[in-house]
Scaffold this motif. Structure first.
Motif, mmCIF file in Angstrom:
data_model
loop_
_atom_site.group_PDB
_atom_site.id
_atom_site.type_symbol
_atom_site.label_atom_id
_atom_site.label_comp_id
_atom_site.label_asym_id
_atom_site.label_seq_id
_atom_site.Cartn_x
_atom_site.Cartn_y
_atom_site.Cartn_z
ATOM 1 N N LEU A 220 15.439 3.486 2.966
ATOM 2 C CA LEU A 220 14.901 2.395 2.289
ATOM 3 C C LEU A 220 13.498 2.316 1.828
ATOM 4 C CD1 LEU A 220 15.684 -0.760 1.987
ATOM 5 C CD2 LEU A 220 15.138 -1.098 4.583
ATOM 6 N N SER A 221 12.583 3.179 2.202
ATOM 7 C CA SER A 221 11.051 3.265 2.002
ATOM 8 C C SER A 221 11.016 3.455 0.456
ATOM 9 C CB SER A 221 10.233 4.116 3.023
ATOM 10 O OG SER A 221 9.396 4.026 2.305
ATOM 11 N N ARG A 222 11.619 4.392 0.399
ATOM 12 C CA ARG A 222 12.209 5.297 -1.409
ATOM 13 C C ARG A 222 12.248 3.580 -2.126
ATOM 14 N NH1 ARG A 222 13.612 9.823 0.749
ATOM 15 N NH2 ARG A 222 15.683 9.014 0.133
ATOM 16 N N GLU A 223 13.360 3.329 -1.922
ATOM 17 C CA GLU A 223 13.937 1.441 -2.062
ATOM 18 C C GLU A 223 13.173 0.447 -2.615
ATOM 19 O OE1 GLU A 223 18.782 2.656 -0.834
ATOM 20 O OE2 GLU A 223 18.167 0.954 -0.573
ATOM 21 N N LEU A 224 13.021 0.370 -1.145
ATOM 22 C CA LEU A 224 11.692 -1.280 -1.321
ATOM 23 C C LEU A 224 10.433 -0.689 -2.485
ATOM 24 C CD1 LEU A 224 11.491 -1.324 2.290
ATOM 25 C CD2 LEU A 224 12.357 -2.912 0.749
ATOM 26 N N GLU B 261 1.110 -1.438 0.222
ATOM 27 C CA GLU B 261 0.170 -0.192 -0.176
ATOM 28 C C GLU B 261 1.063 1.190 -0.054
ATOM 29 O OE1 GLU B 261 -3.308 -2.060 2.746
ATOM 30 O OE2 GLU B 261 -2.463 -0.684 3.442
ATOM 31 N N PRO B 262 1.100 1.858 -1.455
ATOM 32 C CA PRO B 262 1.881 3.477 -0.857
ATOM 33 C C PRO B 262 1.142 3.835 0.003
ATOM 34 C CG PRO B 262 0.404 2.857 -3.061
ATOM 35 C CD PRO B 262 0.021 2.254 -2.018
ATOM 36 N N SER B 263 2.558 4.306 0.466
ATOM 37 C CA SER B 263 2.411 5.569 1.584
ATOM 38 C C SER B 263 1.866 6.999 1.184
ATOM 39 C CB SER B 263 3.728 6.064 1.761
ATOM 40 O OG SER B 263 3.706 7.480 3.029
ATOM 41 N N THR B 264 1.148 8.094 2.174
ATOM 42 C CA THR B 264 0.666 9.209 2.092
ATOM 43 C C THR B 264 1.996 10.674 1.360
ATOM 44 O OG1 THR B 264 0.756 9.486 4.148
ATOM 45 C CG2 THR B 264 -1.251 9.155 2.702
ATOM 46 N N VAL B 265 3.054 10.181 1.390
ATOM 47 C CA VAL B 265 4.097 10.695 0.817
ATOM 48 C C VAL B 265 4.513 10.232 -0.113
ATOM 49 C CG1 VAL B 265 6.311 11.033 1.215
ATOM 50 C CG2 VAL B 265 5.092 11.024 3.627
ATOM 51 N N PRO B 266 4.531 11.208 -1.074
ATOM 52 C CA PRO B 266 4.791 10.460 -2.391
ATOM 53 C C PRO B 266 5.915 9.446 -2.755
ATOM 54 C CG PRO B 266 4.439 12.767 -2.327
ATOM 55 C CD PRO B 266 4.311 12.613 -1.400
ATOM 56 N N CYS C 120 2.179 -4.966 6.813
ATOM 57 C CA CYS C 120 3.851 -5.391 7.916
ATOM 58 C C CYS C 120 4.084 -3.208 7.244
ATOM 59 C CB CYS C 120 4.645 -5.671 8.071
ATOM 60 S SG CYS C 120 6.975 -4.915 8.528
ATOM 61 N N GLY C 121 3.905 -2.602 8.278
ATOM 62 C CA GLY C 121 4.143 -0.966 7.790
ATOM 63 C C GLY C 121 4.876 -0.438 8.997
ATOM 64 N N THR C 122 5.691 -0.844 9.512
ATOM 65 C CA THR C 122 6.755 -0.267 10.268
ATOM 66 C C THR C 122 8.492 -0.678 9.983
ATOM 67 O OG1 THR C 122 6.675 -1.626 11.922
ATOM 68 C CG2 THR C 122 5.673 0.748 12.010
ATOM 69 N N GLY C 123 9.735 -0.646 10.074
ATOM 70 C CA GLY C 123 10.544 -0.819 10.205
ATOM 71 C C GLY C 123 11.718 -0.768 9.323
ATOM 72 N N TRP C 124 11.525 0.313 8.049
ATOM 73 C CA TRP C 124 12.666 0.751 7.791
ATOM 74 C C TRP C 124 13.088 2.381 7.188
ATOM 75 C CZ3 TRP C 124 7.861 -2.125 5.372
ATOM 76 C CH2 TRP C 124 6.832 -1.570 5.058
ATOM 77 N N SER C 125 13.964 2.717 6.780
ATOM 78 C CA SER C 125 14.476 4.137 7.640
ATOM 79 C C SER C 125 13.004 4.697 5.694
ATOM 80 C CB SER C 125 15.263 4.746 7.227
ATOM 81 O OG SER C 125 16.209 4.010 5.855
ATOM 82 N N LYS D 186 -8.524 -1.229 -2.380
ATOM 83 C CA LYS D 186 -8.639 -0.645 -2.846
ATOM 84 C C LYS D 186 -7.126 0.266 -3.054
ATOM 85 C CE LYS D 186 -11.583 3.766 -3.325
ATOM 86 N NZ LYS D 186 -12.768 4.664 -3.208
ATOM 87 N N ALA D 187 -6.570 0.450 -2.002
ATOM 88 C CA ALA D 187 -5.439 0.922 -3.040
ATOM 89 C C ALA D 187 -4.265 0.178 -2.849
ATOM 90 C CB ALA D 187 -5.102 1.674 -1.230
ATOM 91 N N ALA D 188 -4.558 -0.805 -2.821
ATOM 92 C CA ALA D 188 -3.578 -2.067 -2.722
ATOM 93 C C ALA D 188 -2.483 -2.377 -4.794
ATOM 94 C CB ALA D 188 -3.602 -3.140 -2.316
ATOM 95 N N VAL D 189 -1.456 -2.118 -4.344
ATOM 96 C CA VAL D 189 -0.561 -2.305 -5.893
ATOM 97 C C VAL D 189 0.024 -3.885 -5.570
ATOM 98 C CG1 VAL D 189 1.212 -1.967 -7.314
ATOM 99 C CG2 VAL D 189 0.122 0.095 -6.502
ATOM 100 N N PHE D 190 -0.277 -4.844 -5.863
ATOM 101 C CA PHE D 190 0.208 -6.218 -6.192
ATOM 102 C C PHE D 190 0.699 -6.501 -7.178
ATOM 103 C CE2 PHE D 190 -4.591 -6.387 -4.985
ATOM 104 C CZ PHE D 190 -4.650 -7.186 -3.920
#
Length: 333
Positions: free
Chosen positions: A256-260, A221-226, A248-253, A279-283
């Motif tokens: 790393l969030s952008r890289e993932l 699921e994308p973050s609200t941060v682009p 899982c929504g925690t554990g990255w900097s 609805k907002a998921a990217v599979f």
């Protein structure tokens, strides 16, 4: 040093008004148990934190946030009326125990829920671990060892809905090891010389047992941060299939969030590997595996308090978590 009075608080004329509510003392999460003779240990119960107020003519059962849940815990309220006190405030945890005597949050949710359940409200047990007020006296200023000395005669040895949360004098590291080995959620360490202080502080500490396993990433699921990652969607194996087990929504900097996010976008697909609608998921194609640390499983088979620890290619399914038909994942640790 002045000699301590031999009188018990209830033997002295009442002087303290009974508080309508007390904000609970909260434990601080630490990595290892503290050491020293001033620390005592208890099992960390996996349930609802409650305060039982025994007042003239009524009993109230209040949640951590101050809501009156007396109607949800009738067996606890009824048992409180049988205690040999006029007025008291008990601090503790409401739990449902599994067949091995471990508290199970999922079972508690079912006992309190509206859905059909084999667990009735009467199966809920309140483990008292502190006494804040007794027969006209506010005990919060006393050290824990004194509060426990007054609590134990009231509830020790009882088999009803209100019981004593046993205090263990032991080596903290060894007690923690044994607790985790027996599938408990963890332990609580308390400084026996400290008064009761509302809020979170170092005088109560919690050390939790954690599990760590690998799960297939089936989407995000994308973050609200682009450009950032909000939440990974994870699956475990069941036979030859993949079964969604939560996110899982925690554990990255931030980096790393952008890289993932960029890595996962490169494997996006319109054919989900699991039966899931978001609805907002990217599979994504199920080609990557996340290493995840988590506390337990929820009653409906989802990861609880999951935290991302690493990622790798799905080269060998032998390391991916395998669900069994008699899987014990609902047993909270």
């Amino acid at each position: 040093m002045a000699k301590a009075s031999s009188k018990k608080p209830r033997d002295i004329a009442p002087t303290d008004p009974m508080p309508a509510r007390v904000d609970p003392c909260l434990a601080t999460l630490v990595d290892k148990p503290p050491k020293g003779p001033d620390w005592a240990y208890e099992v960390k119960w996996d349930g609802y934190r409650l305060a039982v107020h025994i007042e003239p003519g009524r009993v109230r059962v209040l949640t951590r946030g101050g809501y009156d849940w007396t109607g949800k815990f009738p067996s606890i309220a009824d048992d409180a009326r049988r205690l040999a006190v006029k007025t008291a405030i008990l601090d503790g945890e409401a739990v449902v125990l599994d067949d091995k005597g471990r508290s199970d949050f999922g079972m508690l949710q079912r006992a309190l829920g509206r859905l059909p359940s084999p667990y009735e409200a009467g199966a809920i047990v309140f483990y008292a671990f502190d006494l804040l007020y007794l027969d006209g006296h506010d005990l919060r200023r006393l050290p824990l060892r004194e509060r426990r000395r007054l609590l134990e005669p009231l509830v020790a040895g009882r088999e009803g809905a209100i019981r004593l949360s046993e205090e263990v004098q032991a080596d903290g590291d060894e007690f923690f090891r044994v607790a985790c080995a027996h599938g408990l959620e963890g332990i609580i360490a308390k400084h026996v010389e400290k008064p009761y202080r509302s809020g979170r502080g170092e005088w109560w500490q919690k050390i939790t047992c954690k599990r760590r396993d690998s799960f297939v990433i089936v989407g995000f699921e994308p973050s609200t941060v682009p450009g950032h990652l909000g939440r990974l969607l994870l699956a475990a194996r069941q036979g030859n299939d993949l079964v969604y087990v939560g996110g899982c929504g925690t554990g990255w900097s931030n980096d790393l969030s952008r890289e993932l996010r960029k890595l996962l976008e490169g494997t996006a697909t319109k054919s989900p590997a699991v039966a899931l609608r978001r609805k907002a998921a990217v599979f994504v194609a199920p080609v990557l595996v996340a290493e995840v640390e988590y506390r337990a499983w929820t009653d409906d088979g989802k990861l609880r308090h999951a935290s991302f620890k690493g990622i790798r290619e799905r080269a060998d399914d032998g390391t991916v978590y395998q669900l069994q038909s008699t899987d014990s994942r609902t047993q909270g640790d």
